[in-house]
Design a protein around this motif. Structure first.
Motif, PDB file in Angstrom:
ATOM      1  N   LEU A 156       0.830  -1.200   0.000  1.00 54.96           N
ATOM      2  CA  LEU A 156       0.000   0.000   0.000  1.00 54.96           C
ATOM      3  C   LEU A 156       0.869   1.257   0.000  1.00 54.96           C
ATOM      4  N   LYS A 157       0.359   2.332  -0.587  1.00 57.28           N
ATOM      5  CA  LYS A 157       1.105   3.578  -0.647  1.00 57.28           C
ATOM      6  C   LYS A 157       1.341   4.156   0.747  1.00 57.28           C
ATOM      7  N   SER A 158       0.407   3.901   1.633  1.00 54.12           N
ATOM      8  CA  SER A 158       0.538   4.345   3.022  1.00 54.12           C
ATOM      9  C   SER A 158       0.098   3.185   3.901  1.00 54.12           C
ATOM     10  N   SER A 159      -0.044   3.421   5.179  1.00 58.71           N
ATOM     11  CA  SER A 159      -0.531   2.386   6.086  1.00 58.71           C
ATOM     12  C   SER A 159      -1.833   2.881   6.708  1.00 58.71           C
ATOM     13  N   PRO A 160      -2.918   2.809   5.937  1.00 57.82           N
ATOM     14  CA  PRO A 160      -4.187   3.374   6.404  1.00 57.82           C
ATOM     15  C   PRO A 160      -4.729   2.672   7.639  1.00 57.82           C
ATOM     16  N   LYS A 161      -5.511   3.420   8.400  1.00 59.07           N
ATOM     17  CA  LYS A 161      -6.141   2.855   9.597  1.00 59.07           C
ATOM     18  C   LYS A 161      -7.491   2.242   9.213  1.00 59.07           C
ATOM     19  N   VAL A 162      -7.653   0.995   9.596  1.00 60.56           N
ATOM     20  CA  VAL A 162      -8.901   0.279   9.298  1.00 60.56           C
ATOM     21  C   VAL A 162      -9.579  -0.095  10.610  1.00 60.56           C
ATOM     22  N   LEU A 163     -10.837   0.236  10.732  1.00 57.88           N
ATOM     23  CA  LEU A 163     -11.610  -0.111  11.923  1.00 57.88           C
ATOM     24  C   LEU A 163     -12.640  -1.169  11.549  1.00 57.88           C
ATOM     25  N   GLY A 190      -1.524  -5.010   4.838  1.00 60.46           N
ATOM     26  CA  GLY A 190      -0.685  -3.825   4.709  1.00 60.46           C
ATOM     27  C   GLY A 190      -1.201  -2.598   5.415  1.00 60.46           C
ATOM     28  N   ALA A 191      -2.319  -2.727   6.131  1.00 61.43           N
ATOM     29  CA  ALA A 191      -2.892  -1.585   6.851  1.00 61.43           C
ATOM     30  C   ALA A 191      -2.629  -1.739   8.343  1.00 61.43           C
ATOM     31  N   GLN A 192      -3.220  -0.869   9.140  1.00 62.85           N
ATOM     32  CA  GLN A 192      -3.081  -0.954  10.596  1.00 62.85           C
ATOM     33  C   GLN A 192      -4.455  -0.921  11.252  1.00 62.85           C
ATOM     34  N   ASN A 193      -4.586  -1.649  12.340  1.00 65.00           N
ATOM     35  CA  ASN A 193      -5.842  -1.643  13.083  1.00 65.00           C
ATOM     36  C   ASN A 193      -6.024  -0.272  13.728  1.00 65.00           C
ATOM     37  N   PRO A 214     -10.689   6.374  11.640  1.00 60.16           N
ATOM     38  CA  PRO A 214     -10.220   5.405  10.643  1.00 60.16           C
ATOM     39  C   PRO A 214     -10.335   5.925   9.223  1.00 60.16           C
ATOM     40  N   ASP A 215      -9.435   5.459   8.373  1.00 61.58           N
ATOM     41  CA  ASP A 215      -9.504   5.781   6.947  1.00 61.58           C
ATOM     42  C   ASP A 215     -10.519   4.884   6.240  1.00 61.58           C
ATOM     43  N   TYR A 216     -10.680   3.690   6.792  1.00 68.86           N
ATOM     44  CA  TYR A 216     -11.646   2.735   6.245  1.00 68.86           C
ATOM     45  C   TYR A 216     -12.403   2.082   7.397  1.00 68.86           C
ATOM     46  N   ILE A 217     -13.656   1.757   7.158  1.00 70.34           N
ATOM     47  CA  ILE A 217     -14.441   0.979   8.107  1.00 70.34           C
ATOM     48  C   ILE A 217     -14.771  -0.348   7.435  1.00 70.34           C
TER      49      ILE A 217
END
Length: 278
Positions: A156-163, A190-193, A214-217
């Protein structure tokens, strides 16, 4: 007296089946059920817990309850020779001790394998189940399928926060923290909790949601449906104030695939990775 006689006859029948060469398996783990099917043992499965829903043909089998509340009577009625499932890293099984004792008293074997929510942990689980049933060659193919899928995962381009929100209607919302299978899968993708200051799951609060931002849910397909879809999700206090809410970056996946850490773990990681990369 009649009930005692029927109970005795049931135990006798179970003991007889226990002496046969072909196992009669009751699986109380979705991951183990998938492994058994992958090893070519589906015809020996006579019942499963409700978390076992893949492949679709498994749905036709009798269900013996949720893996946290297996009923001894319903299970024994299927005349199994073995009840098989998983336990955590500390050796704790979902199966209640008193129920396990009932199985053993009836001459039914009980085999619980340790499940660790990592790729290597899944491969070890596959190996142990395969070794138990004499299917080592078939295990290699299942493990290779995991590797093939994981090789397609892109950085991933970054390490987005996923909830991850576990939803069973608007009145039952909780979020995943440390030690959960879904956190492990998010990190493999590739993301972070998004929240990591507690263990297991805890009820969702607007304050914690906004603070986590979060960036994503992420939800189960069934979970989003239980809250009336995207429109319902945006009505949950705090969601609209998050980056995920503002951009409507919501992801849904099949529940068993997302959290099971069975033979499809590679495909689950790849699917989540692709959906974040969109």
């Amino acid at each position: 007296m009649k009930k005692l006689i029927l109970g005795y006859l049931l135990l006798c029948n179970i003991s007889l089946f226990a002496q046969t060469k072909t196992p009669r398996i009751v699986s109380i783990s979705g991951a183990v059920t998938e492994i058994l099917v992958g090893l070519g043992l589906q015809n020996q499965i006579v019942g499963t817990d409700v978390t076992s829903n893949y492949p679709a043909s498994i749905e036709k089998l009798p269900k013996v309850g949720h893996n946290r509340g297996i009923g001894a009577e319903a299970t024994l009625a299927l005349q199994p020779t073995i009840v098989i499932g998983t336990k955590d890293e500390k050796g704790s099984s979902f199966l209640k001790p008193e129920v396990e004792s009932q199985f053993k008293s009836a001459g039914v074997k009980v085999q619980m394998f340790a499940q660790i929510y990592t790729v290597e942990g899944t491969k070890k689980l596959i190996d142990e189940v395969a070794s138990y049933f004499g299917k080592k060659a078939e295990a290699q193919r299942l493990k290779q399928q995991i590797d093939v899928a994981l090789k397609q995962v892109k950085k991933l381009k970054s390490s987005p926060k996923v909830l991850f929100i576990y939803a069973r209607g608007m009145g039952a919302l909780s979020v995943a923290g440390n030690g959960t299978s879904v956190k492990s899968l998010i990190e493999l993708a590739g993301a972070q909790n998004a929240i990591n200051d507690f263990e297991n799951f805890k009820p969702l609060t607007p304050e914690a949601l906004v603070a986590a931002n979060p960036d994503y849910i992420l939800l189960f397909d069934s979970g989003l449906e239980s809250i009336d879809g995207t429109a319902g999700l945006l009505k949950i206090p705090g969601v609209a104030q998050t980056t995920a809410g503002k951009k409507k970056q919501f992801i849904t996946m099949d529940g068993a695939m997302l959290t099971g850490f069975g033979p499809r773990v590679g495909l689950a990681v790849l699917e989540l990775n692709k959906k974040i990369n969109l």
